[in-house]
Design a protein around this motif. Structure first.
Motif, PDB file in Angstrom:
ATOM      1  N   LEU A 113       2.706  -2.343  15.566  1.00 17.68           N
ATOM      2  CA  LEU A 113       3.046  -3.767  15.582  1.00 17.68           C
ATOM      3  C   LEU A 113       2.698  -4.419  14.252  1.00 17.68           C
ATOM      4  O   LEU A 113       3.500  -5.175  13.683  1.00 17.68           O
ATOM      5  CB  LEU A 113       2.298  -4.458  16.723  1.00 17.68           C
ATOM      6  CG  LEU A 113       2.270  -5.999  16.711  1.00 17.68           C
ATOM      7  CD1 LEU A 113       3.683  -6.558  16.858  1.00 17.68           C
ATOM      8  CD2 LEU A 113       1.364  -6.525  17.818  1.00 17.68           C
ATOM      9  N   VAL A 114       1.517  -4.137  13.733  1.00 13.44           N
ATOM     10  CA  VAL A 114       1.058  -4.767  12.491  1.00 13.44           C
ATOM     11  C   VAL A 114       1.931  -4.361  11.308  1.00 13.44           C
ATOM     12  O   VAL A 114       2.130  -5.152  10.380  1.00 13.44           O
ATOM     13  CB  VAL A 114      -0.426  -4.416  12.237  1.00 13.44           C
ATOM     14  CG1 VAL A 114      -0.870  -4.855  10.847  1.00 13.44           C
ATOM     15  CG2 VAL A 114      -1.311  -5.079  13.288  1.00 13.44           C
ATOM     16  N   THR A 115       2.483  -3.173  11.329  1.00 14.13           N
ATOM     17  CA  THR A 115       3.252  -2.680  10.178  1.00 14.13           C
ATOM     18  C   THR A 115       4.766  -2.812  10.340  1.00 14.13           C
ATOM     19  O   THR A 115       5.526  -2.295   9.520  1.00 14.13           O
ATOM     20  CB  THR A 115       2.905  -1.202   9.914  1.00 14.13           C
ATOM     21  OG1 THR A 115       3.184  -0.427  11.091  1.00 14.13           O
ATOM     22  CG2 THR A 115       1.435  -1.048   9.548  1.00 14.13           C
TER      23      THR A 115
ATOM     24  N   ILE B 147      -5.931  -1.923  11.893  1.00 15.28           N
ATOM     25  CA  ILE B 147      -5.511  -3.331  11.815  1.00 15.28           C
ATOM     26  C   ILE B 147      -5.806  -3.944  10.451  1.00 15.28           C
ATOM     27  O   ILE B 147      -4.898  -4.419   9.763  1.00 15.28           O
ATOM     28  CB  ILE B 147      -6.190  -4.164  12.924  1.00 15.28           C
ATOM     29  CG1 ILE B 147      -5.915  -3.567  14.305  1.00 15.28           C
ATOM     30  CG2 ILE B 147      -5.732  -5.620  12.836  1.00 15.28           C
ATOM     31  CD1 ILE B 147      -4.451  -3.515  14.705  1.00 15.28           C
ATOM     32  N   ILE B 148      -7.060  -3.947  10.031  1.00 12.42           N
ATOM     33  CA  ILE B 148      -7.466  -4.692   8.837  1.00 12.42           C
ATOM     34  C   ILE B 148      -6.803  -4.152   7.575  1.00 12.42           C
ATOM     35  O   ILE B 148      -6.134  -4.894   6.836  1.00 12.42           O
ATOM     36  CB  ILE B 148      -9.002  -4.683   8.682  1.00 12.42           C
ATOM     37  CG1 ILE B 148      -9.678  -5.319   9.904  1.00 12.42           C
ATOM     38  CG2 ILE B 148      -9.402  -5.400   7.382  1.00 12.42           C
ATOM     39  CD1 ILE B 148      -9.377  -6.769  10.131  1.00 12.42           C
ATOM     40  N   LEU B 149      -6.983  -2.866   7.295  1.00 15.17           N
ATOM     41  CA  LEU B 149      -6.417  -2.310   6.058  1.00 15.17           C
ATOM     42  C   LEU B 149      -4.889  -2.308   6.065  1.00 15.17           C
ATOM     43  O   LEU B 149      -4.270  -2.667   5.046  1.00 15.17           O
ATOM     44  CB  LEU B 149      -6.978  -0.909   5.817  1.00 15.17           C
ATOM     45  CG  LEU B 149      -8.490  -0.853   5.554  1.00 15.17           C
ATOM     46  CD1 LEU B 149      -8.945   0.580   5.294  1.00 15.17           C
ATOM     47  CD2 LEU B 149      -8.886  -1.758   4.379  1.00 15.17           C
ATOM     48  N   PRO B 150      -4.236  -1.940   7.178  1.00 15.25           N
ATOM     49  CA  PRO B 150      -2.772  -2.084   7.188  1.00 15.25           C
ATOM     50  C   PRO B 150      -2.309  -3.525   6.991  1.00 15.25           C
ATOM     51  O   PRO B 150      -1.298  -3.764   6.319  1.00 15.25           O
ATOM     52  CB  PRO B 150      -2.376  -1.556   8.572  1.00 15.25           C
ATOM     53  CG  PRO B 150      -3.462  -0.595   8.921  1.00 15.25           C
ATOM     54  CD  PRO B 150      -4.719  -1.210   8.361  1.00 15.25           C
TER      55      PRO B 150
ATOM     56  N   LEU C 255       0.408  -7.837   3.924  1.00 14.34           N
ATOM     57  CA  LEU C 255       0.408  -9.133   3.247  1.00 14.34           C
ATOM     58  C   LEU C 255       0.828  -8.973   1.793  1.00 14.34           C
ATOM     59  O   LEU C 255       1.603  -9.780   1.262  1.00 14.34           O
ATOM     60  CB  LEU C 255      -0.967  -9.787   3.339  1.00 14.34           C
ATOM     61  CG  LEU C 255      -1.084 -11.151   2.654  1.00 14.34           C
ATOM     62  CD1 LEU C 255      -0.087 -12.148   3.245  1.00 14.34           C
ATOM     63  CD2 LEU C 255      -2.506 -11.694   2.762  1.00 14.34           C
ATOM     64  N   ARG C 256       0.340  -7.939   1.145  1.00 20.79           N
ATOM     65  CA  ARG C 256       0.760  -7.694  -0.239  1.00 20.79           C
ATOM     66  C   ARG C 256       2.274  -7.504  -0.323  1.00 20.79           C
ATOM     67  O   ARG C 256       2.921  -8.024  -1.235  1.00 20.79           O
ATOM     68  CB  ARG C 256       0.049  -6.459  -0.789  1.00 20.79           C
ATOM     69  CG  ARG C 256      -1.425  -6.642  -1.057  1.00 20.79           C
ATOM     70  CD  ARG C 256      -1.897  -5.495  -1.912  1.00 20.79           C
ATOM     71  NE  ARG C 256      -3.340  -5.386  -2.000  1.00 20.79           N
ATOM     72  CZ  ARG C 256      -3.954  -4.510  -2.777  1.00 20.79           C
ATOM     73  NH1 ARG C 256      -3.231  -3.674  -3.499  1.00 20.79           N
ATOM     74  NH2 ARG C 256      -5.267  -4.438  -2.812  1.00 20.79           N
ATOM     75  N   ALA C 257       2.820  -6.743   0.623  1.00 26.24           N
ATOM     76  CA  ALA C 257       4.271  -6.516   0.613  1.00 26.24           C
ATOM     77  C   ALA C 257       5.016  -7.827   0.795  1.00 26.24           C
ATOM     78  O   ALA C 257       6.031  -8.077   0.128  1.00 26.24           O
ATOM     79  CB  ALA C 257       4.646  -5.527   1.717  1.00 26.24           C
ATOM     80  N   GLU C 258       4.529  -8.666   1.678  1.00 30.28           N
ATOM     81  CA  GLU C 258       5.183  -9.945   1.943  1.00 30.28           C
ATOM     82  C   GLU C 258       5.111 -10.853   0.728  1.00 30.28           C
ATOM     83  O   GLU C 258       6.044 -11.627   0.457  1.00 30.28           O
ATOM     84  CB  GLU C 258       4.529 -10.608   3.161  1.00 30.28           C
ATOM     85  CG  GLU C 258       5.357 -11.711   3.776  1.00 30.28           C
ATOM     86  CD  GLU C 258       4.896 -12.051   5.180  1.00 30.28           C
ATOM     87  OE1 GLU C 258       5.454 -11.499   6.146  1.00 30.28           O
ATOM     88  OE2 GLU C 258       3.960 -12.878   5.316  1.00 30.28           O
TER      89      GLU C 258
ATOM     90  N   ILE D  58      -5.659 -14.128  -2.327  1.00 28.38           N
ATOM     91  CA  ILE D  58      -5.306 -12.724  -2.548  1.00 28.38           C
ATOM     92  C   ILE D  58      -4.796 -12.525  -3.973  1.00 28.38           C
ATOM     93  O   ILE D  58      -5.140 -11.553  -4.653  1.00 28.38           O
ATOM     94  CB  ILE D  58      -4.238 -12.263  -1.537  1.00 28.38           C
ATOM     95  CG1 ILE D  58      -4.826 -12.180  -0.128  1.00 28.38           C
ATOM     96  CG2 ILE D  58      -3.644 -10.923  -1.950  1.00 28.38           C
ATOM     97  CD1 ILE D  58      -5.735 -11.017   0.104  1.00 28.38           C
ATOM     98  N   GLU D  59      -3.966 -13.427  -4.428  1.00 28.00           N
ATOM     99  CA  GLU D  59      -3.413 -13.312  -5.783  1.00 28.00           C
ATOM    100  C   GLU D  59      -4.525 -13.342  -6.826  1.00 28.00           C
ATOM    101  O   GLU D  59      -4.504 -12.560  -7.787  1.00 28.00           O
ATOM    102  CB  GLU D  59      -2.404 -14.433  -6.020  1.00 28.00           C
ATOM    103  CG  GLU D  59      -1.117 -14.256  -5.209  1.00 28.00           C
ATOM    104  CD  GLU D  59      -0.257 -15.503  -5.182  1.00 28.00           C
ATOM    105  OE1 GLU D  59      -0.722 -16.554  -5.672  1.00 28.00           O
ATOM    106  OE2 GLU D  59       0.876 -15.437  -4.656  1.00 28.00           O
ATOM    107  N   ASP D  60      -5.510 -14.220  -6.649  1.00 29.09           N
ATOM    108  CA  ASP D  60      -6.632 -14.277  -7.589  1.00 29.09           C
ATOM    109  C   ASP D  60      -7.459 -12.998  -7.543  1.00 29.09           C
ATOM    110  O   ASP D  60      -7.884 -12.479  -8.583  1.00 29.09           O
ATOM    111  CB  ASP D  60      -7.528 -15.476  -7.267  1.00 29.09           C
ATOM    112  CG  ASP D  60      -6.911 -16.802  -7.690  1.00 29.09           C
ATOM    113  OD1 ASP D  60      -5.914 -16.781  -8.443  1.00 29.09           O
ATOM    114  OD2 ASP D  60      -7.414 -17.854  -7.253  1.00 29.09           O
ATOM    115  N   ILE D  61      -7.686 -12.482  -6.332  1.00 32.10           N
ATOM    116  CA  ILE D  61      -8.474 -11.250  -6.188  1.00 32.10           C
ATOM    117  C   ILE D  61      -7.799 -10.089  -6.905  1.00 32.10           C
ATOM    118  O   ILE D  61      -8.435  -9.330  -7.649  1.00 32.10           O
ATOM    119  CB  ILE D  61      -8.691 -10.917  -4.705  1.00 32.10           C
ATOM    120  CG1 ILE D  61      -9.659 -11.937  -4.074  1.00 32.10           C
ATOM    121  CG2 ILE D  61      -9.238  -9.500  -4.518  1.00 32.10           C
ATOM    122  CD1 ILE D  61      -9.813 -11.797  -2.581  1.00 32.10           C
TER     123      ILE D  61
END
Length: 208
Positions: free
Chosen positions: A71-73, A125-128, A133-136, A199-202
């Motif tokens: 579901l998450v992916t 869940i967390i790492l996927p 989010l990066r892909a989005e 996320i972008e700053d990190i």
């Protein structure tokens, strides 16, 4: 009673017993509560440690849904929708008196129930979700820039925000909203609305 039924009865009563008394509760007390001899427990389950393992399987592994990781992916839907559905299903499965209290007692007594379960949450869940989010956001994937602690902690923060409702309800005994669905939707929506620039700053700092 058949052996398999007796063993299951012991496990189910152990769930209730440990949820109320914590893992300091003795198997002699459990046997007395069930109206059986102490030795009868060990006829079916060889040790207290083995009993705790069976409790872990009964309470935690049996409630984890194989459908949650896919579901998450599933990129056919926005990440916000996926996370919302996951957490709506999650609270239905785990917001339970016995589940939450055993989880808390396990952490306090250094049993590995808590750490083993959270490893499942992290890996499925967390790492996927970090990668999704990066892909989005069209940011570099984890294969190029590994997920660091700061990035993962953002998602743990969302997870903890939702799970804290269960802690308040079943550990602290304080009032929580009866209908959790709007609370879950608000939490995920607020997270998704604010997480992108962080996320972008990190990632920008990680690539320096």
């Amino acid at each position: 009673m058949r052996a398999a039924d007796r063993e299951q009865a012991i496990i189910e009563e152990a769930v209730r017993f440990f949820a109320e008394r914590g893992f300091e509760g003795q198997t002699r007390e459990l046997a007395k509560r069930m109206g059986i001899t102490h030795s009868a427990i060990y006829r079916y389950i060889p040790s207290k440690e083995a009993l705790i393992e069976r409790v872990y399987e009964h309470v935690y592994l049996s409630r984890w849904q194989a459908s949650w990781a896919p579901l998450v992916t599933d990129r056919a839907r926005p990440l916000e929708a996926r996370l919302t559905q996951f957490y709506l299903e999650y609270v239905e499965r785990v917001f339970d008196y016995h589940w939450v209290r055993i989880f808390a007692f396990s952490g306090l007594k250094s049993f590995d129930i808590t750490s083993r379960y959270l490893a499942i949450v992290r890996d499925q869940i967390i790492l996927p979700a970090c990668a999704e989010l990066r892909a989005e956001l069209k940011l570099p994937p984890p294969q190029e820039v590994p997920v660091g602690e700061r990035e993962a902690e953002l998602f743990w923060g969302l997870h903890g925000r939702i799970f804290y409702l269960a802690i308040r309800r079943y550990v602290y005994g304080t009032q929580t909203p009866e209908d959790l669905a709007p609370i879950v939707r608000d939490a995920v929506r607020a997270f998704r609305a604010g997480v992108a620039p962080v996320i972008e700053d990190i990632l920008r700092e990680a690539q320096r």
